[in-house]
Each structure stands twice: as structure tokens, then as C-alpha cells.
Design an enzyme around this catalytic site. Structure first.
Site, PDB file in Angstrom:
ATOM      1  N   LYS A  93       0.803  -1.220   0.000  1.00 58.51           N
ATOM      2  CA  LYS A  93       0.000   0.000   0.000  1.00 58.51           C
ATOM      3  C   LYS A  93       0.840   1.275   0.000  1.00 58.51           C
ATOM      4  CE  LYS A  93      -4.414  -1.377   0.297  1.00 58.51           C
ATOM      5  NZ  LYS A  93      -5.489  -0.901  -0.591  1.00 58.51           N
ATOM      6  N   SER A 148      -8.577  -0.049   6.689  1.00 59.77           N
ATOM      7  CA  SER A 148      -8.538  -0.967   7.822  1.00 59.77           C
ATOM      8  C   SER A 148      -7.137  -1.116   8.379  1.00 59.77           C
ATOM      9  CB  SER A 148      -9.070  -2.345   7.396  1.00 59.77           C
ATOM     10  OG  SER A 148      -8.229  -2.907   6.406  1.00 59.77           O
ATOM     11  N   GLU A 186      -9.703 -13.645  -3.239  1.00 57.47           N
ATOM     12  CA  GLU A 186     -10.335 -12.967  -2.118  1.00 57.47           C
ATOM     13  C   GLU A 186     -10.883 -13.984  -1.130  1.00 57.47           C
ATOM     14  OE1 GLU A 186     -13.598 -10.513  -3.457  1.00 57.47           O
ATOM     15  OE2 GLU A 186     -14.333 -12.065  -4.809  1.00 57.47           O
ATOM     16  N   GLY A 222     -16.218 -13.052   1.604  1.00 53.25           N
ATOM     17  CA  GLY A 222     -16.438 -11.728   1.020  1.00 53.25           C
ATOM     18  C   GLY A 222     -16.095 -11.714  -0.444  1.00 53.25           C
ATOM     19  N   ASP A 241     -17.254 -10.447  -3.208  1.00 50.51           N
ATOM     20  CA  ASP A 241     -17.943  -9.456  -4.039  1.00 50.51           C
ATOM     21  C   ASP A 241     -17.295  -9.289  -5.410  1.00 50.51           C
ATOM     22  OD1 ASP A 241     -16.198  -6.580  -3.613  1.00 50.51           O
ATOM     23  OD2 ASP A 241     -15.956  -8.138  -2.114  1.00 50.51           O
ATOM     24  N   SER A 244       1.030  -9.572  -0.067  1.00 53.22           N
ATOM     25  CA  SER A 244       0.654  -8.155   0.009  1.00 53.22           C
ATOM     26  C   SER A 244       1.090  -7.449   1.278  1.00 53.22           C
ATOM     27  CB  SER A 244      -0.861  -8.008  -0.158  1.00 53.22           C
ATOM     28  OG  SER A 244      -1.545  -8.688   0.875  1.00 53.22           O
TER      29      SER A 244
END
Length: 331
Positions: A57, A82, A208, A212, A214, A309
Site C-alpha cells: 500500500k 482498515s 479474495e 467476502g 464481491d 501483500s
């Protein structure tokens, strides 16, 4: 939609690479002989858990903030996250001399909250089950004039994240498959842009948490699907919907979206600790779990890239994961 019409483009990933040169760590690539022999393939782990701030990130956050005008920088930045984007924005802001306000869920790992504050950012908590973090951020932006740095749905953020995959391809060459964790899709979209130029035959997969999924639903239906707040130990991938900017890139360049269970994440976390002597957070295990547990069909001698990650996990929580019995338990 053609490759040339995608926004951002691979050229933007290259520009981000120049901005990050000498600032972001060029993280190492690790392999495991044990895993390679078991799979009959070569797996290359891009170790973004060893990045500044403990996660990929930092790349997107720094690139987005570095691209701001002097007037925008003077007002400071606001972000919601988060944890890993929070730390990335906080650290990038400190390096560039900006004020930062970060909106974090009250149940975020304490280690991520502490680290974000240690970089000098102000932390504001919210309840992820009842409050809208985007609305809170927009209110702060309107009242203060701060520049909003989104966690994934931003061209400069996506371009910055893509530099991790760019480095991987430049180091190990072309791959048969690339496994990337996916929440809102910033890392996946940026990685797919890099793969499309540096390894055009490579199949890119997003991974994922099963609870979750999505992005998987969105990818297979052809339209963005929004879900209720999911429950998973992969706290960095608990977004409610993929981004409006990231989704067209994922639709165009990604092969499929896969899912793994929390048990598979814990088993993979243990593998990293026991066999590779490295600490990886559950979200960081997503891509590796899909490889290790056969979610991805692997052919003999395949060359597979996996982006780890992040490694920002509360140590008490981490110790509980390590002590959980998983042998003989079906994943």
C-alpha cells in the site's frame, strides 16, 4: 475496450516507478524448494510484506501524494483504511511533509492503529457495520479542504500498486500465472496492467476471502455487486464492492477471481512461518493459499508469481493463528 484505452495505463505504472525510485523498497523475491517440489512447478513470491509500512500500500499512497500540487499538499490528506493503506498514507505524508487524517474501523488490528499513529497521522475510528467511512471522509474533506487519497479507486494509487508486479516480472521474467489478493482491486488492476505488457501470455488471477467474494460475483455477472460487511480474518480484503476505476481493468485483463477459506489462510500463514521463516498477515496469504491448496489448477513446470501483500498482523492474534490445530482438518 482496447488495452490502449484503459485508464490508468502501463505508462502510468512506469511513471509511478520513477516517482518511487529510491523511496520504496525494491522488495525481494523468495522461493520454497519444498513447495516447488510438491507442486512440480516454480513459485515466485514477491515479498511486499517487507515493503516500507509493511505492505504494498505504501507504493500507491506515495505515488498519489507525490503527484499532488503544492496547494493540495498544503491542505493535507485524508484517507480511510482498515490498516495497510492507513500506514502507507501516514508514512508517505510524513516523508513528504504533509498532515494526514486517517479513518480506521474500531476493530482494526491494534498493531495497525499504533503504527499509523506512530507515523504522525491523526486516527479517527468508525464502526464498519453501521457507519459509512466514505461519507465520513467526504465530510472531513469538505470541512478542511484536505485531499482524499482513496485506498484503491484512484488512477495514481492503481499505478503505484502496479510497480510491485512490474518489479517481479523484470526480475524473474515471464510467468504462466500471477496470483494477486483483491479487496477493492487496486493491486490487482495495477498488476494486470504490468502483466499485459511484460508477460502478455500470463494469466492473472485475483484471490479474495470466500466470505467476502464481491469481486468474484461482480466479475462473473459483469456488473459491480455490493455485499454486506463480511466476516473473515483477511481484514485487508473486506471491501464491500470493487472500484469503478479498477473494475473495467479487471474485466479486461484478469482471467478469473478465486476464493479461499479462513482455514486455508491459517494453514498458509503457518507454512510461511514454519518453512519460509517469514511473518505474513492473513490477507497477504490469499494468493499463496490458492496455489498451496489447489484452488488454482497447476500444470507441470508452470511458473507462478504470487504477490505477498502485507505482514502487518497483531502478534497476539498471530500467535493464536499459529496455535490453531489445522492438521487433518479439511480446508
Amino acid at each position: 475496450m482496447t488495452l490502449e484505452s484503459l485508464t490508468p495505463s502501463y505508462a502510468d505504472v512506469c511513471l509511478a516507478s520513477q516517482r518511487l525510485k529510491g523511496v520504496a523498497h525494491h522488495t525481494p523475491v523468495m522461493t520454497s524448494q519444498t513447495l516447488n517440489e510438491r507442486l512440480g512447478a516454480q513459485v515466485f513470491f514477491k515479498c511486499e510484506h517487507l515493503q516500507r509500512g509493511g505492505a504494498f500500500k505504501f507504493r500507491g499512497a506515495y505515488n498519489a501524494i507525490a503527484a499532488l500540487t503544492d496547494a493540495q499538499r498544503a491542505a493535507g490528506v485524508v484517507a480511510f483504511s482498515s490498516g495497510n493503506h492507513a500506514q502507507g498514507v501516514a508514512l508517505a505524508s510524513r516523508l513528504l511533509g504533509l498532515k494526514a487524517t486517517i479513518i480506521m474501523p474500531s476493530d482494526a488490528p491494534q498493531s495497525k492503529i499504533t503504527a499509523t499513529r506512530s507515523y504522525g497521522a491523526e486516527v479517527i475510528h468508525y464502526d464498519r457495520t453501521t457507519e459509512d467511512r466514505n461519507a465520513i471522509a467526504l465530510d472531513i474533506q469538505q470541512r478542511t479542504g484536505m485531499f482524499l487519497v482513496p485506498p484503491f479507486d484512484d488512477e495514481n494509487v492503481i499505478s503505484g500498486q502496479g510497480t510491485a508486479a512490474k518489479e517481479l516480472f523484470e526480475e524473474v521474467g515471464e510467468l504462466d500465472a500471477l496470483m494477486v489478493c483483491v479487496g477493492g482491486g487496486g493491486l490487482l488492476a495495477g498488476s494486470a496492467l504490468a502483466a499485459s505488457v511484460l508477460s502478455p501470455q500470463c494469466k492473472v488471477y485475483g484471490v479474495e476471502p470466500e466470505a467476502g467474494n464481491d469481486v468474484q460475483q461482480s466479475f462473473r455477472s459483469g456488473a459491480i455487486v455490493r455485499i454486506k460487511p463480511p466476516q473473515s480474518i483477511a481484514d485487508g480484503a473486506l471491501t464491500l464492492a470493487v472500484g469503478n476505476i479498477t473494475f473495467p481493468i479487471i474485466q479486461r485483463l484478469v482471467t478469473d477471481i478465486l476464493t479461499v477459506t479462513d482455514l486455508q489462510l491459517i494453514q498458509t500463514l503457518k507454512f510461511f512461518a514454519e518453512r519460509m521463516k517469514t511473518v505474513v498477515e492473513p490477507t497477504g496469504c490469499l494468493g499463496a493459499a490458492a496455489v498451496q491448496h489447489g484452488v488454482l489448477a497447476i500444470k507441470p513446470n508452470n511458473r507462478i508469481g504470487v504477490i505477498i501483500s502485507g505482514g502487518n498482523v497483531d502478534l497476539l492474534t498471530y500467535s493464536r493463528y499459529l496455535s490453531m490445530p489445522t492438521q487433518g482438518v479439511s480446508a
